[in-house]
Design a protein around this motif. Sequence first.
Motif, mmCIF file in Angstrom:
data_model
loop_
_atom_site.group_PDB
_atom_site.id
_atom_site.type_symbol
_atom_site.label_atom_id
_atom_site.label_comp_id
_atom_site.label_asym_id
_atom_site.label_seq_id
_atom_site.Cartn_x
_atom_site.Cartn_y
_atom_site.Cartn_z
ATOM 1 N N TYR A 84 -5.487 8.803 -5.343
ATOM 2 C CA TYR A 84 -5.310 10.177 -5.124
ATOM 3 C C TYR A 84 -5.823 10.980 -5.827
ATOM 4 O O TYR A 84 -6.404 10.913 -7.147
ATOM 5 N N ARG B 125 0.749 4.155 -2.824
ATOM 6 C CA ARG B 125 0.683 5.498 -2.114
ATOM 7 C C ARG B 125 1.754 6.416 -2.931
ATOM 8 O O ARG B 125 1.294 7.491 -3.391
ATOM 9 N N VAL C 290 -5.437 2.375 -3.823
ATOM 10 C CA VAL C 290 -4.975 3.615 -3.153
ATOM 11 C C VAL C 290 -5.428 4.609 -4.265
ATOM 12 O O VAL C 290 -5.082 4.388 -5.484
ATOM 13 N N SER D 33 -8.819 6.445 5.098
ATOM 14 C CA SER D 33 -8.323 4.892 4.895
ATOM 15 C C SER D 33 -9.196 3.933 5.555
ATOM 16 O O SER D 33 -9.827 4.202 6.968
ATOM 17 N N HIS E 248 1.209 9.294 -6.269
ATOM 18 C CA HIS E 248 1.597 10.780 -6.208
ATOM 19 C C HIS E 248 2.618 11.132 -7.305
ATOM 20 O O HIS E 248 3.112 12.236 -7.299
ATOM 21 N N THR F 96 -7.634 5.015 0.879
ATOM 22 C CA THR F 96 -7.078 3.589 0.775
ATOM 23 C C THR F 96 -8.239 2.910 1.130
ATOM 24 O O THR F 96 -8.918 3.106 2.273
ATOM 25 N N GLN G 28 0.912 -1.247 0.021
ATOM 26 C CA GLN G 28 0.196 0.006 -0.053
ATOM 27 C C GLN G 28 0.957 1.174 0.152
ATOM 28 O O GLN G 28 0.609 2.235 -0.718
ATOM 29 N N GLU G 29 2.175 1.140 0.637
ATOM 30 C CA GLU G 29 3.133 2.338 0.731
ATOM 31 C C GLU G 29 3.678 2.606 -0.753
ATOM 32 O O GLU G 29 3.630 3.814 -1.284
ATOM 33 N N THR H 245 -5.913 11.504 -0.479
ATOM 34 C CA THR H 245 -5.369 10.032 -0.866
ATOM 35 C C THR H 245 -6.188 9.357 0.046
ATOM 36 O O THR H 245 -6.322 9.388 1.320
#
Lengths: 737, 154
Positions: free
Chosen positions: A450, A311, A448, A728, A315, A344, A307-308, A342
């Motif tokens: 944005y 993310r 995810v 989230s 971006h 999630t 997920q990071e 953002t």
Amino acid sequence: MSKIQQVNRRDFVKLIGLASGGILLGCNVSTSQKEFVPQEKGTFTPNLFIQIQKDGTITLLASRSEMGQGIRTSLASAIADEMEADWKYISLKQATGDAKYGNQNTDGSRSVRTMLLPMRKMGATAKLMLISAAAKKWNLAETDCEAKNHYVINKITGDQIFFGDLVDEAAKVEVPAQERLTLKKVEDFKYIGKTLKSIDLKDFTHGTAGYGIDVRIPDMKFAAIARCPVTFGTVKSFDQKAALETIGVTDVFKLERLVPPTGRFFGALGGVAVIANNTWAAFQGKMNLDIEWNYGENKSFNSVEFQEKLRKRVHQKGKLVSGSTGNVSAAFKESNNTIEATYTVPFLVHAPMEVPNATAWFKGNEIEVWAPVQDPQTARAELAHFFEIPLENITVNVTFLGGGFGRKSKSDFVVEAVALSKKIKGPVQVVWTREDDIQHSFYHATSVQYLKGSLDVNGQVTGWLQRVGLPSIVSSFKPMSDYASGFELNQGFTNNPYNLTNFRLENVKAESHLRIGWMRSVVHIHSAFGNNSFVDELAFAAKKDPFEFYLNLIGEDRVLEGTSDHPFDSKRLKNVLKTVAKTSNWGKKLPKGHGLGLAVHYSFYSYVATVVEVSSVKDKIKVENIWTAIDCGLVLNKDNVKNQLEGAAIFGMSLAMFGKITTKEGAVEQYNYNDYRMTRMKDAPNIEVTIIDNMDTDPTGVGEPGVPVIAPAICNAIFNATGNRVRSLPLADSGLV
Amino acid sequence: MNILLSINEKSYAIEAASETPLLWAIRDIVGLTGTKFGCGVSQCGACSVLIDGNLIKSCGIPVSFAVGKEIFTIEGTSETLEFLREAWNEGNVPQCGYCQSGQLIAATSLLDKIHHPSDEDIDTAMSDNICRCGTYTRIKKAIHRAAALKNKSL
């Protein structure tokens, strides 16, 4: 649909499993809807049947799987209404999985959408034949006769003849051409649009409805399978001694993974199988196995890190998706009021109350299966492929489904059962434990998103940029499918219902390390969460009331034809929004700590708006009330639609509050309902459903459209109550439940 | 070992390992499949039965525990259960129906103990039973209705 014909051939009647005699009407219904799974082509027509017997019984061959959506009752009611039948004479026989019944894939909220008109025409045809027979008997014109409550009535004398007593004569009548049929007017409907109770209620309340897990065959065995914790890992070695010593265990062996060919089917994960005399012994034997695994490349998969990664990707610039319009960069430059956010959504799993299971009997050159499957034809075709048995020698009997939600569209558990039966040369039922179900599913993907938006001085949205990272369902059919596909993005992302001049959608890479599948409402869960959360944020930034802001954003009345039979009509979306504002008394003064949140979404061609009221006490959130309004065109069974929407609210609450699947070193970290939690009775709010009266319009989806609005409406209500913006899911992660 | 069970006032002589959970003894050995498997760890209530009138999750107790006791399952009948069935019917409660055996048994236990349950009583008594289809509001209404039917008959 094709013309309606009388099917008289005795062998055929037997083939579809009905008793001989009476009138058997059939027609061919083809559906051109896009499928997740390539469907086997049917060559055998007709594919939709009703039979009328001399005792008056009317039997409908139910080709769709019943998993709680009430389809058996709904479709039968359409025939009964047009036929002027008495409901008590209606019965259903569940069809096996066979292309001769047309498309049986029960998902996409499509059964009523595609089958209503053919069903009504079949009923009208039968009625006309019965009337013809009676007219002949009375020596009257057909117009002097009418059908009413299972009788044909002589309008001149008032005499009447029971439907069953006309069957022999009616069978000799030529099937009327469709041009001769007059379908009933909305105001004359007796069952359609009214409330009919489930035709299966008695079985449901007496424990006698036969689900897959209830199938019993003399001398059958029970099986459990230990599967690798990491997706697609394989067995390196295993010690079976302790498992074999378990009381009731009769056999232990390795089951190879069955890899599906590219583009179709589901295969089976493989593992170590334990065969036993009862389910519990099989479960115990499985626990007593000592297995060493080759974990394979998915071992490194950590969902939090993933997920990071997503993310970071959202971006940065992604791939432009067609359907984007205008110039968002220019809009952002011109605006002095831009906002970014953002969102999630985690991986989710269906967790139907009845775990995946199947009973199979491999008999050399024949296979018989009993299973709770949403898509029996794919199961059958898949068995033909893996076991090299001619399709016509394979019977897939469809049982009741103890919930499906998309899990039971995937026939991996059926393939397993047949592989086991082939090995032990006898009938066997494979039962997944709940832990198996949670840890080896086809998961609803994480996402995810944005979003960046701009407002002008009047609070009008001037630009909307959205970047999405979402592992694709296609990856389960085609490796290296690392971007969400067009049909996925077309579930609320490319076709959001807002009137935007400058709109840009970008797609970012999202690899799959789990089997990705579809769950009730599918990608709409992501799009509705992102869109509705962001609209609420924009409304706040524009200092506008969300209700007014939504109305304005949906914009002027317009009808977008699109490619389907169901054009998008902005007026209908605004109507559900206005309706729910009224039923919820939007804008009312609320008790301290309470808040209202709104969400609007268009999915499966239906229009839904929801208002949620939450209360916040000591930072814990309780959902107090949910008001939902739906416009799904013609309503077949009112109380069933209501029940579906109530259930959708609870399903949406479960995923909003608790739903989360995570992985560490490739293995799913949740086990059972204790850590993959569900909404329970004590959490259940008051739910008020309003169904828009739109009986002159084609029916659209019901089973799924109620789900996507719930999570964003809850989060928007939390913001309204507390000022805390949850971006989230689930809420449990924010310590709010 | 040989075990004698009394289920819905009928005797069943079965052969089972004594630690076999009652659920699986009932389903796979006795052959009454109305009682459902949902989780195996007493989390969902699908396997609820009454033992000597007490609500028990049958996946969590060994079959030996039930020896010499009276087991009541969804295949059985009692005055309370019949009122509940009537109310379930009236309210068109089930969707997929799978959890409803356990819901009805849990509700039977509640109404046998509390004749006029409040919403809070129902929340407390029924929150061990998961319905993935989400029929909770209907279940709650149906329990109130069944209570009214039962009290009227007294």
